[in-house]
Scaffold this active site. Sequence first.
Site, PDB file in Angstrom:
ATOM      1  CG  HIS A  92      -1.569  -1.349   1.508  1.00 39.47           C
ATOM      2  ND1 HIS A  92      -1.822  -2.297   0.541  1.00 39.47           N
ATOM      3  CD2 HIS A  92      -1.953  -1.910   2.690  1.00 39.47           C
ATOM      4  CE1 HIS A  92      -2.339  -3.384   1.111  1.00 39.47           C
ATOM      5  NE2 HIS A  92      -2.420  -3.183   2.402  1.00 39.47           N
ATOM      6  CG  ASP A 100      -6.624  -5.194   1.740  1.00 43.30           C
ATOM      7  OD1 ASP A 100      -5.992  -6.186   2.115  1.00 43.30           O
ATOM      8  OD2 ASP A 100      -7.035  -4.320   2.526  1.00 43.30           O
TER       9      ASP A 100
HETATM   10  C1  0GY Z   1      -4.140  -5.348   4.746  1.00 48.67           C
HETATM   11  C2  0GY Z   1      -4.203  -4.297   5.753  1.00 48.67           C
HETATM   12  C3  0GY Z   1      -4.445  -4.430   7.071  1.00 48.67           C
HETATM   13  C4  0GY Z   1      -4.413  -5.657   7.791  1.00 48.67           C
HETATM   14  C5  0GY Z   1      -3.531  -6.640   7.589  1.00 48.67           C
HETATM   15  O1  0GY Z   1      -2.546  -8.636   8.085  1.00 48.67           O
HETATM   16  C6  0GY Z   1      -3.390  -7.840   8.423  1.00 48.67           C
HETATM   17  O2  0GY Z   1      -4.090  -7.979   9.409  1.00 48.67           O
HETATM   18  O3  0GY Z   1      -2.664  -6.573   6.612  1.00 48.67           O
HETATM   19  C7  0GY Z   1      -4.698  -3.222   7.867  1.00 48.67           C
HETATM   20  O4  0GY Z   1      -5.356  -3.312   8.904  1.00 48.67           O
HETATM   21  O5  0GY Z   1      -4.254  -2.129   7.450  1.00 48.67           O
HETATM   22  O6  0GY Z   1      -3.271  -5.313   3.893  1.00 48.67           O
HETATM   23  O7  0GY Z   1      -4.963  -6.256   4.792  1.00 48.67           O
END
Ligand code: 0GY
Length: 311
Positions: A191, A267
Amino acid sequence: MIESTGKPTTGGFSKTPGWLDWFEGPAKPRFVLPAGSVDAHCHVFGPGDNFPYAPERKYTPCDASWQQLFALRDHLGFEKNVIVQATCHGADNRALLHALARSEGRARGVVTVKRSVTDADLHAMHAAGVRGVRFNFVKRLVDFTPKDELMEIAQRIKPLGWHVVIYFEAVDLPELWDFFTGLPTTVVVDHMGRPDVSKPLDGPEFALFLRFMREHPNVWSKVTCPERLSVTGPKALKGQQAAYADVVPFARHVVQQFPDRVLWGTDWPHPNLKDHMPDDGLLVDFIPHIAPTAELQNKLLVDNPTRLYWG
Ligand code: 0GY
């Protein structure tokens, strides 16, 4: 953009209150994805009955199965997925590996491992389609792991040709710089390093991220998650064509500057969103705003992910 909170979490787990479930029944995108497109950032969650959530997790999502992920893939017009281990499963990669095994070669994985992982485990994961490990530095998601442990893991996965995916907040890049630039593999940033898009595109924070990419040809970026980064939100503003309009200049800049080192993904199932849940069909319609030509779209969606994950 619909609020939805009615999906189950099985296995006796309780969902984190206030966080939205993924959106069922996404629109058919108007943008037709090029043949061979890869959704290079998505997750599976549980189901909790079969794949319990990790005791050390910071959130409990609703279940999001491999069947539901692959149905979304087909609906949106993707050919393949890269499934990234989410923190709610910790270093227990069974749900991800189960999904890879059912993908008929159409999914690759990025796992989370601990120092205790054996070489036999790594080789088995490679055979199953894993091509990377994820190091997460977002403090609301994970507890701290010592950098020497992570560097040791990076050295061990390098001979397999794997890469390291890093997730961090923009403000933490200066402190993490030496560690990131010392990694011995290809490095993929989640991101865009989470820029604060209310700050100027040419301000010092994003300039540091661009310098990170410019000076280190082994660094790639996912130009993903406008729904997480946007301040203006999902509605197209007056006089602007795109939802998440404030993210467009940042993502387009990265795509145009580094066309051979960018990836895109939905995502899905979008953990940790409280404000709104994106319709994945509309997210796909965001792509031509950040990759405005057919050549850039092909690199972003087909050539780059295919080279990195199936090359
Ligand atoms: C994403 C972003 C998030 C969460 C995770 O592994 C995860 O829990 O990556 C977030 O909360 O920003 O890339 O899924």
